[in-house]
Write an enzyme that holds these catalytic residues in place. Structure first.
Site: not given
Length: 267
Positions: A161, A103
């Site tokens: 993230k 990711s």
């Protein structure tokens, strides 16, 4: 016949004084003689420490133990005070974490496409974000910072993230979000992965804006396999590589301070 010896006459220049009797420190009333000090041993008992017999017995039993057990006990005596520090440091000061999945490529796990078995080791600052006072959690997060947080989809999972939008920003979403745009509410941030393919990351496009209360730390550096510092200010810079082109496309989807948010008044 010898003459008998006569006692020597004292010299007038030197005189010998007889020792005076000691005067009592606490004289009694007049006309009453001071009590004489007892000639026998003192009858006052000395107070022993409360735990003295227990400590003596404990030392005797400890000295009777085998030598390996005694060495282990002495080691634990020195390591005991360090245990609270060892538990506090990784939870509230600094922590080392492993990054799994694609990711955050290519910022993290650069070689994930070639070798999916390797994972980056990152250094995470767990201290309250940017505040020097540990009990004053002021939001010092900026766009472009890589943070760790508890995933709203699974609170027991710690995710990594990048911050894309701050409170008041209008974000143009991407798959799988059903809404075309999203206003980041107060006390929330919009987080996305660096992967260009939206199917390789689960971020705010899946579960919406993330509360600041779920943010646990900020990633400072990558320790391995290739050590490097992560400067969040590079988020605003442009270059000719593919990663910079993707960052530019993400920045174009964010309208900074699109609306003015008022902090709710709490009684």
């Amino acid at each position: 016949m010898s003459k008998p010896r006569t006692p020597p006459t004292p010299n007038a220049r030197f005189r010998v004084q007889a020792p005076e009797p000691p005067t009592p420190k606490h004289p009694g009333p007049p006309g009453q003689s001071a009590p004489s000090a007892p000639s026998g041993p003192s009858l006052i008992k000395q107070r022993r420490p409360l735990f003295s017999p227990f400590l003596t017995t404990l030392r005797q039993r400890f000295s009777a133990l085998p030598s390996p057990i005694r060495r282990a006990g002495r080691t634990l005596r020195w390591l005991g005070p360090l245990l609270p520090i060892a538990l506090y440091f990784p939870e509230h000061v600094m922590q080392v974490m492993w990054v799994r999945g694609p990711s955050m490529t290519p910022s993290l796990n650069e070689d994930y496409e070639q070798s999916q078995t390797k994972s980056d080791i990152v250094l995470v600052n767990m201290w309250p974000w940017g505040s020097l006072i540990p009990f004053l959690k002021e939001p010092k997060l900026e766009r472009g910072m890589i943070v760790t947080f508890r995933s709203p989809a699974n609170p027991s999972h710690i995710a990594i993230k990048r911050i894309v939008g701050l409170p008041g920003d209008r974000v143009t979403t991407r798959e799988p979000c059903m809404r075309p745009t999203q206003i980041v509410p107060w006390n929330h941030v919009w987080l996305e992965g660096d992967a260009e393919n939206p199917r390789k990351t689960m971020d705010s496009n899946t579960y919406g804006p993330v509360s600041l209360n779920l943010v646990t730390g900020r990633v400072w550096a990558v320790l391995g396999p290739r050590m490097r510092w992560l400067d969040w200010k590079d988020w605003e810079t442009d270059s000719d590589d593919a990663a910079s082109i993707h960052r530019k496309s993400v920045r174009e989807r964010v309208v900074k301070d699109a609306v003015t948010l008022e902090q709710p008044f709490l009684n």
